[in-house]
Design an enzyme around this catalytic site. Sequence first.
Site, PDB file in Angstrom:
ATOM      1  N   GLU B  48      48.288  45.046  47.355  1.00 39.84           N
ATOM      2  CA  GLU B  48      47.278  44.091  46.873  1.00 39.84           C
ATOM      3  C   GLU B  48      46.972  43.035  47.932  1.00 39.84           C
ATOM      4  O   GLU B  48      45.812  42.746  48.224  1.00 39.84           O
ATOM      5  CB  GLU B  48      47.773  43.373  45.606  1.00 39.84           C
ATOM      6  CG  GLU B  48      48.050  44.260  44.399  1.00 39.84           C
ATOM      7  CD  GLU B  48      46.814  44.949  43.812  1.00 39.84           C
ATOM      8  OE1 GLU B  48      45.696  44.639  44.250  1.00 39.84           O
ATOM      9  OE2 GLU B  48      46.980  45.817  42.939  1.00 39.84           O
ATOM     10  N   ASN B  52      43.505  42.637  50.098  1.00 38.67           N
ATOM     11  CA  ASN B  52      42.709  41.398  50.047  1.00 38.67           C
ATOM     12  C   ASN B  52      42.378  40.880  51.448  1.00 38.67           C
ATOM     13  O   ASN B  52      41.274  40.404  51.691  1.00 38.67           O
ATOM     14  CB  ASN B  52      43.458  40.316  49.262  1.00 38.67           C
ATOM     15  CG  ASN B  52      43.291  40.502  47.760  1.00 38.67           C
ATOM     16  OD1 ASN B  52      42.492  41.325  47.312  1.00 38.67           O
ATOM     17  ND2 ASN B  52      44.056  39.750  46.980  1.00 38.67           N
ATOM     18  N   ARG B 106      35.712  45.943  42.705  1.00 34.99           N
ATOM     19  CA  ARG B 106      37.019  45.288  42.668  1.00 34.99           C
ATOM     20  C   ARG B 106      37.239  44.847  41.229  1.00 34.99           C
ATOM     21  O   ARG B 106      36.307  44.474  40.516  1.00 34.99           O
ATOM     22  CB  ARG B 106      37.063  44.053  43.586  1.00 34.99           C
ATOM     23  CG  ARG B 106      36.771  44.331  45.046  1.00 34.99           C
ATOM     24  CD  ARG B 106      37.637  45.387  45.651  1.00 34.99           C
ATOM     25  NE  ARG B 106      39.064  45.084  45.543  1.00 34.99           N
ATOM     26  CZ  ARG B 106      40.024  45.986  45.649  1.00 34.99           C
ATOM     27  NH1 ARG B 106      39.747  47.255  45.821  1.00 34.99           N
ATOM     28  NH2 ARG B 106      41.287  45.627  45.555  1.00 34.99           N
TER      29      ARG B 106
HETATM   30  N1  LIG Z   1      42.917  37.099  51.866  1.00 40.43           N
HETATM   31  C1  LIG Z   1      41.829  36.605  51.232  1.00 40.43           C
HETATM   32  N2  LIG Z   1      40.822  36.022  51.908  1.00 40.43           N
HETATM   33  C2  LIG Z   1      39.729  35.528  51.268  1.00 40.43           C
HETATM   34  N3  LIG Z   1      39.554  35.602  49.933  1.00 40.43           N
HETATM   35  C3  LIG Z   1      40.518  36.182  49.183  1.00 40.43           C
HETATM   36  C4  LIG Z   1      41.696  36.710  49.785  1.00 40.43           C
HETATM   37  N4  LIG Z   1      42.483  37.212  48.799  1.00 40.43           N
HETATM   38  C5  LIG Z   1      41.822  36.997  47.634  1.00 40.43           C
HETATM   39  N5  LIG Z   1      40.642  36.379  47.871  1.00 40.43           N
HETATM   40  C6  LIG Z   1      39.661  35.953  46.832  1.00 40.43           C
HETATM   41  O1  LIG Z   1      40.310  35.966  45.576  1.00 40.43           O
HETATM   42  C7  LIG Z   1      39.610  36.809  44.661  1.00 40.43           C
HETATM   43  C8  LIG Z   1      40.574  37.446  43.684  1.00 40.43           C
HETATM   44  O2  LIG Z   1      41.463  38.306  44.342  1.00 40.43           O
HETATM   45  P1  LIG Z   1      42.170  39.466  43.534  1.00 40.43           P
HETATM   46  O3  LIG Z   1      42.808  38.901  42.319  1.00 40.43           O
HETATM   47  O4  LIG Z   1      43.071  40.197  44.482  1.00 40.43           O
HETATM   48  O5  LIG Z   1      40.999  40.430  43.059  1.00 40.43           O
HETATM   49  P2  LIG Z   1      40.028  41.427  43.853  1.00 40.43           P
HETATM   50  O6  LIG Z   1      40.638  41.756  45.180  1.00 40.43           O
HETATM   51  O7  LIG Z   1      39.946  42.621  42.968  1.00 40.43           O
HETATM   52  O8  LIG Z   1      38.730  40.714  44.018  1.00 40.43           O
HETATM   53  C9  LIG Z   1      38.881  37.789  45.547  1.00 40.43           C
HETATM   54  O9  LIG Z   1      37.773  38.375  44.895  1.00 40.43           O
HETATM   55  C10 LIG Z   1      38.486  36.907  46.728  1.00 40.43           C
HETATM   56  O10 LIG Z   1      37.344  36.144  46.428  1.00 40.43           O
END
Ligand SMILES: Nc1ncnc2c1ncn2[C@@H]1O[C@H](COP(=O)(O)OP(=O)(O)O)[C@@H](O)[C@H]1O
Lengths: 142, 142, 113, 113
Positions: B48, B52, B106
Amino acid sequence: MEYQNSMKISFMSKSQNEAFARVAVAAFVSQLDPTVEEISEIKTAVSEAVTNAVIHGYEDMEGEIFLSCTIKDNLVEITISDKGKGIEDVSRAREPLYTSKPELERSGMGFTVMEAFMDEVEVESVKGTGTTVIMRKRLTSI
Amino acid sequence: MEYQNSMKISFMSKSQNEAFARVAVAAFVSQLDPTVEEISEIKTAVSEAVTNAVIHGYEDMEGEIFLSCTIKDNLVEITISDKGKGIEDVSRAREPLYTSKPELERSGMGFTVMEAFMDEVEVESVKGTGTTVIMRKRLTSI
Amino acid sequence: MNVSYFVKRENLIVRIIGEIDHHSSEMIREKIEREYVRQNVKNIIFDFSDINFMDSSGIGVIMGRYKSVRERGGKLGVYSVNPQIDRVFQLSGLYKNKIINPYSSLEEAISNI
Amino acid sequence: MNVSYFVKRENLIVRIIGEIDHHSSEMIREKIEREYVRQNVKNIIFDFSDINFMDSSGIGVIMGRYKSVRERGGKLGVYSVNPQIDRVFQLSGLYKNKIINPYSSLEEAISNI
Ligand SMILES: Nc1ncnc2c1ncn2[C@@H]1O[C@H](COP(=O)(O)OP(=O)(O)O)[C@@H](O)[C@H]1O
Ligand SMILES: Nc1ncnc2c1ncn2[C@@H]1O[C@H](COP(=O)(O)OP(=O)(O)O)[C@@H](O)[C@H]1O
């Protein structure tokens, strides 16, 4: 355009990390869809070089081992280095059955295995400074 | 005295490296003799966080992802960071089902999965600078 | 990673062998969509017996397929989910919200979907 | 990593489950030596069916056991070696130099050692 990928790992000179290092390299290389034989050869060669860094480079004292792996199309290049004691005479070290640690039941076959399983093996070493082993293998699978 | 071990990995922000990263962490953690369930939870959480970094941090552009894992007795700490675009509102990002990329199918469940499968998850992020996720899990197996 | 299909009554049965993550999910999604469009079926049933890893990217794939089957008045089913992956399904509320129904076998899925 | 034994006639049969590298070889060596000293047997026969990885540390283990069995006029045998590990054995000249003899089964090993 050619396909490229690369990774770097560093880890403590513990014997537990020999398995970690070879599995990590195998996982990285598996994106090229290698044969079972190719993966096994690469794992064995990595295990030899990492083990040498643990046993001979750092002589079981604490140190850091550096591993990098790059992929360019079907060519895999793996570099394993330590900042340990170094090798005085590299050509003697590469001879089959030569070992400086027979008391540890080393077979002296480490470099021979690396050479048999990889296409190219380069060894750079400076006494007191450390050793770097660069291994290359072109996979047939692509 | 407590048992300690540590490793660091860095790799390109390619989707191929998601599998590499989780397998490498699993191989490192396996020295603690974790249960199948624990290994699976750790692999999923790592997948995960790395995903991300690839999708949201670098938005499929080229960048470097940094992963480190330390073991202290039965405590595993994993840090995954990118130097990508960062998160404006971390608490909203952590909400179940929130995603900024619904067009990519996503699910917005990444952080929720990390929280469910690890004991602690810390997120540090600065807009325009990057994101660091620190996850901890105490294994029951020792 | 390998995706294969067969049709039984109104159901497209999709068997995926391998791991479902962000990397593989794009290919999985495309293959399933193409086949679903081609076949004159309502429901999609996933055979999960040969999937040993799935992260939340798999949830995205399921939610996306839910949209497709709904347009034809169809449903989603899944069988042979391993315990770790089952937890990801549970967490995401996919069962609770009736987005996908879990079954223990193909037969059970076909008779009850 | 797991080492188990049984005795059949003059042979100690050693079955190792797992991987043989520098890390595991120390434990493997110790366990085999302890058992060989305890048992009134001549030969050691290795069951390699459950070893999926071995590097040159394994060659060191074999050469070390060769020294032990020679003191009792015994021999070493091995069966069910997978192709990759077989190449490590070949490379090291262990077969050619009659340090250890390869067999295809336990029965063959016991009758021919
Ligand atoms: N490493 C990262 N850099 C920038 N934004 C991030 C990062 N990790 C998460 N995010 C933000 O947090 C949101 C939620 O993440 P997550 O719960 O993993 O769901 P998903 O990956 O399915 O969108 C993402 O849609 C993104 O906007
Ligand atoms: N990283 C290293 N640092 C210092 N010495 C080394 C290193 N690698 C190999 N050597 C030297 O080269 C010799 C031969 O190595 P090798 O063929 O792998 O056999 P073995 O490890 O069984 O001794 C070693 O015994 C050691 O003296």
